[in-house]
Design a protein around this motif. Structure first.
Motif, mmCIF file in Angstrom:
data_model
loop_
_atom_site.group_PDB
_atom_site.id
_atom_site.type_symbol
_atom_site.label_atom_id
_atom_site.label_comp_id
_atom_site.label_asym_id
_atom_site.label_seq_id
_atom_site.Cartn_x
_atom_site.Cartn_y
_atom_site.Cartn_z
ATOM 1 N N GLY A 1 -7.491 4.676 -5.566
ATOM 2 C CA GLY A 1 -7.090 3.244 -6.014
ATOM 3 C C GLY A 1 -5.855 2.965 -6.486
ATOM 4 O O GLY A 1 -5.340 1.888 -6.684
ATOM 5 N N THR A 2 -5.178 3.941 -7.117
ATOM 6 C CA THR A 2 -3.922 3.914 -7.592
ATOM 7 C C THR A 2 -2.957 5.084 -7.340
ATOM 8 O O THR A 2 -3.229 6.185 -7.161
ATOM 9 C CB THR A 2 -4.026 4.343 -9.370
ATOM 10 N N GLY A 3 -1.774 4.647 -6.566
ATOM 11 C CA GLY A 3 -0.854 5.406 -5.963
ATOM 12 C C GLY A 3 0.178 6.023 -6.996
ATOM 13 O O GLY A 3 0.281 5.628 -8.171
ATOM 14 N N VAL A 4 0.940 6.999 -6.393
ATOM 15 C CA VAL A 4 1.962 7.637 -7.474
ATOM 16 C C VAL A 4 3.258 7.242 -7.472
ATOM 17 O O VAL A 4 4.113 7.415 -8.390
ATOM 18 C CB VAL A 4 2.121 9.318 -7.017
ATOM 19 N N LEU A 5 3.572 6.083 -6.503
ATOM 20 C CA LEU A 5 4.864 5.464 -6.621
ATOM 21 C C LEU A 5 4.950 4.296 -7.303
ATOM 22 O O LEU A 5 5.821 4.326 -8.172
ATOM 23 C CB LEU A 5 5.252 5.293 -4.936
ATOM 24 N N ALA B 1 4.027 15.281 -1.429
ATOM 25 C CA ALA B 1 3.686 14.980 -0.012
ATOM 26 C C ALA B 1 4.413 14.083 0.752
ATOM 27 O O ALA B 1 3.941 13.252 1.495
ATOM 28 C CB ALA B 1 1.993 14.850 0.051
ATOM 29 N N ASN B 2 5.774 13.886 0.137
ATOM 30 C CA ASN B 2 6.470 12.663 0.675
ATOM 31 C C ASN B 2 5.832 11.257 0.650
ATOM 32 O O ASN B 2 5.476 10.688 1.782
ATOM 33 C CB ASN B 2 6.968 13.138 2.113
ATOM 34 N N PRO B 3 5.424 10.658 -0.676
ATOM 35 C CA PRO B 3 4.816 9.483 -0.361
ATOM 36 C C PRO B 3 5.737 8.438 0.140
ATOM 37 O O PRO B 3 7.038 8.380 -0.373
ATOM 38 C CB PRO B 3 4.203 9.453 -1.833
ATOM 39 N N ASP C 1 -3.765 4.058 1.403
ATOM 40 C CA ASP C 1 -4.510 3.503 2.472
ATOM 41 C C ASP C 1 -5.359 4.598 3.100
ATOM 42 O O ASP C 1 -6.487 4.403 3.390
ATOM 43 C CB ASP C 1 -3.605 2.564 3.613
ATOM 44 N N SER C 2 -4.619 5.851 3.268
ATOM 45 C CA SER C 2 -5.656 6.797 4.040
ATOM 46 C C SER C 2 -5.066 8.173 3.677
ATOM 47 O O SER C 2 -3.951 8.397 3.279
ATOM 48 C CB SER C 2 -5.381 6.604 5.510
ATOM 49 N N LEU C 3 -6.086 9.063 3.627
ATOM 50 C CA LEU C 3 -5.653 10.532 3.034
ATOM 51 C C LEU C 3 -6.565 11.695 3.707
ATOM 52 O O LEU C 3 -7.747 11.001 3.881
ATOM 53 C CB LEU C 3 -5.861 10.478 1.538
ATOM 54 N N LYS C 4 -6.094 12.767 4.043
ATOM 55 C CA LYS C 4 -7.231 13.537 4.488
ATOM 56 C C LYS C 4 -6.933 14.769 3.471
ATOM 57 O O LYS C 4 -5.768 15.428 3.179
ATOM 58 C CB LYS C 4 -6.516 14.219 5.630
ATOM 59 N N VAL C 5 -8.160 15.337 2.922
ATOM 60 C CA VAL C 5 -8.247 16.268 1.982
ATOM 61 C C VAL C 5 -9.042 17.495 2.290
ATOM 62 O O VAL C 5 -10.376 17.039 2.869
ATOM 63 C CB VAL C 5 -8.730 15.661 0.302
ATOM 64 N N LYS D 1 0.863 -1.261 0.026
ATOM 65 C CA LYS D 1 -0.218 -0.070 0.091
ATOM 66 C C LYS D 1 0.841 1.261 -0.060
ATOM 67 O O LYS D 1 1.991 0.954 0.263
ATOM 68 C CB LYS D 1 -0.783 0.091 1.193
ATOM 69 N N GLU D 2 0.325 2.444 -0.306
ATOM 70 C CA GLU D 2 1.033 3.659 -0.280
ATOM 71 C C GLU D 2 0.436 4.627 0.839
ATOM 72 O O GLU D 2 -0.848 4.430 0.937
ATOM 73 C CB GLU D 2 1.304 4.247 -1.340
ATOM 74 N N THR D 3 1.366 5.539 1.262
ATOM 75 C CA THR D 3 0.695 6.415 2.123
ATOM 76 C C THR D 3 1.482 7.727 2.112
ATOM 77 O O THR D 3 2.486 7.694 1.249
ATOM 78 C CB THR D 3 0.390 6.181 3.461
ATOM 79 N N ILE D 4 1.047 8.828 2.578
ATOM 80 C CA ILE D 4 1.906 10.228 2.597
ATOM 81 C C ILE D 4 2.395 10.525 3.906
ATOM 82 O O ILE D 4 1.642 10.020 4.807
ATOM 83 C CB ILE D 4 1.096 11.368 1.969
ATOM 84 N N THR D 5 3.392 11.095 4.152
ATOM 85 C CA THR D 5 4.007 11.569 5.556
ATOM 86 C C THR D 5 3.988 13.284 5.512
ATOM 87 O O THR D 5 4.213 13.711 6.574
ATOM 88 C CB THR D 5 5.350 10.865 5.673
ATOM 89 N N GLY D 6 3.934 13.778 4.327
ATOM 90 C CA GLY D 6 3.780 15.374 4.501
ATOM 91 C C GLY D 6 2.469 15.792 4.015
ATOM 92 O O GLY D 6 1.646 15.218 3.744
ATOM 93 N N SER D 7 2.584 17.112 4.182
ATOM 94 C CA SER D 7 1.324 18.108 3.796
ATOM 95 C C SER D 7 1.618 19.111 2.642
ATOM 96 O O SER D 7 2.669 19.497 2.584
ATOM 97 C CB SER D 7 0.862 18.978 4.821
#
Length: 428
Positions: A282-286, A328-330, A292-296, A213-219
């Motif tokens: 459904g499709t990450g950028v990496l 956003a540092n994925p 898995d989770s995102l706040k927009v 899975k992918e996620t982001i660590t930055g804003s």
């Protein structure tokens, strides 16, 4: 044993009423184990019988259900007619006229019931606590050995997926392959074996693939303007969004916050922005794995009185996702498995050394019936073929059990390999 169960264990009448939620009012509701209460039952297993068709194994908690009557499925909100009720005795079915509280029976004749659904009296709805099923962590590509078996394979996989909620089937959009996913190598081996044994479908299978899975660590804040003019009415959408990680680490999916003031974007277009982000996740950028989770947070924007429509804002959401996420540092997340190995003491050193080599973290060692028990968390990508290696290290005397634990950030060198492999696949 049954005599001792009757003697020692509490009667269902001594237990508390089962708790649930009334879906109409969202208030707590309960059902006592009594025939006088409204009917409530939980579907805990779906099975396919070659003679009867689909069977729904059900435990009734209150009331009674005569054969031929209707029940409400609170998940779908639809009524289901139960034509026949069977009491199961190993591989024999005894037809009964009524399912009463406390009974376990198999229902036949339904259209859409899934594992974990609550079935109840339509005048007195209740939702009982359902089961949580983890997402699959491993997938393999399969294809039938002969072209004639293509349809048979599709039907068989559909039936198996209905029976087992932790087993999923999907078609890869890029390669057109059928991918089956489950909870481990053994799980998928059993599925392949059942295809051969029960459905008479021989399959070729590919190498197992880990479900990252992918996620982001930055804003990041981002403005996306979508304009298209092609004679006549065009397309226009303008949004300003802030994309950041979700505060609650346990939460999955999209957390969408609308902070538009003064009607800069009409209210009817805002759900379209949310839909655009939800579909894009459904499709990450990496490496193309799901995020898995995102706040927009939708901060601002503008619209055109003629050219703006719902589709324009949905496309703007998708474009903003693709443009902003790389900033956003994925990071890549890999599934971590909870492993327990029971081994004779003399093989202990080899097994712990092997787990360290597999990037495992040993969390504890216990004694159990003259053997040592090693508990560890190990990345799934390192565990392929582990059972064979374990037999070799222990001369066949050690056993292991493995279950999914959580997703964790992938080390940089491993992540780079996975991303390179994913990009190579797309280019090919």
């Amino acid at each position: 044993m049954l005599d001792m169960v009757m003697e020692i264990l509490p009667s269902p009448l001594d237990t508390e009423a089962i708790e649930g939620i009334n879906p109409k009012t969202d208030q707590p509701a309960s059902r006592k184990p009594s025939y006088d209460e409204p009917f409530a039952a939980l579907a805990f297993k779906i099975a396919t019988d070659p003679f009867v068709g689909r069977l729904c194994f059900t435990r009734a908690y209150s009331g009674s259900l005569p054969a031929g009557s209707y029940v409400l499925n609170t998940r779908s909100g639809n009524k289901e007619r139960i034509s026949r009720i069977f009491q199961m005795h190993a591989n024999k079915q005894n037809q009964i006229e009524e399912l009463g509280c406390g009974d376990i029976a198999a229902l036949v004749g339904f259209k859409d019931i899934k594992t974990g659904d609550t079935l109840c009296d339509e005048k007195h709805p209740i939702v009982l606590e359902s089961m949580d099923f983890p997402d699959p962590v491993i997938g393999i590509a399969i294809e039938p050995k002969t072209q004639a078996d293509v349809d048979k394979l599709g039907i068989a996989l559909g039936k198996l997926a209905e029976e087992d909620p932790t087993f999923q089937v999907k078609t890869d959009q890029d390669s057109g392959q059928t991918i089956i996913s489950g909870m481990g190598e053994l799980h998928l081996d059993i599925i392949i074996d059942r295809l051969k044994r029960e459905f008479k479908v021989e399959c070729n299978q590919g190498a197992p693939q880990v479900a990252y899975k992918e996620t982001i660590t930055g804003s990041v804040e981002h403005r996306e303007v979508y304009k298209k003019q092609s004679g006549g009415r065009g397309k226009f959408a303008d949004i300003v969004v802030r994309i950041e990680p979700v505060a609650d680490k346990e939460k999955e999916g999209l957390e969408f916050v609308n902070e538009i003031k003064g009607g800069n974007i009409p209210r009817e277009f805002i759900p379209s922005v949310e839909k655009g982000f939800k579909e894009a996740m459904g499709t990450g950028v990496l490496a193309g794995y799901p995020v898995d989770s995102l706040k927009v947070t939708l901060l601002d924007g503008s619209f055109h009185a003629v050219d703006s429509d719902q589709l324009s804002f949905e496309i703007a959401g998708k474009m903003a996702y693709r443009s902003a996420l790389p900033k956003a540092n994925p990071v890549l997340l890999e599934p971590i498995m909870k492993l327990e190995v029971v081994t004779p003491e003399e093989s202990m050193g080899d097994i712990v050394g092997d787990l360290n080599r597999r990037r495992g973290q040993v969390e504890g060692m216990d004694d159990k019936a003259g053997s040592k028990v090693v508990k560890a968390k190990v990345p799934l990508s390192e565990m392929f073929g582990y059972v064979t290696d374990l037999r070799t290290m222990s001369s066949g005397r050690a056993t292991s059990t493995m279950e999914f634990s959580h997703f964790d950030e992938c080390p940089k060198n491993i992540a780079e390999e996975v991303i390179a492999k994913a990009k190579g696949k797309v280019e090919a």
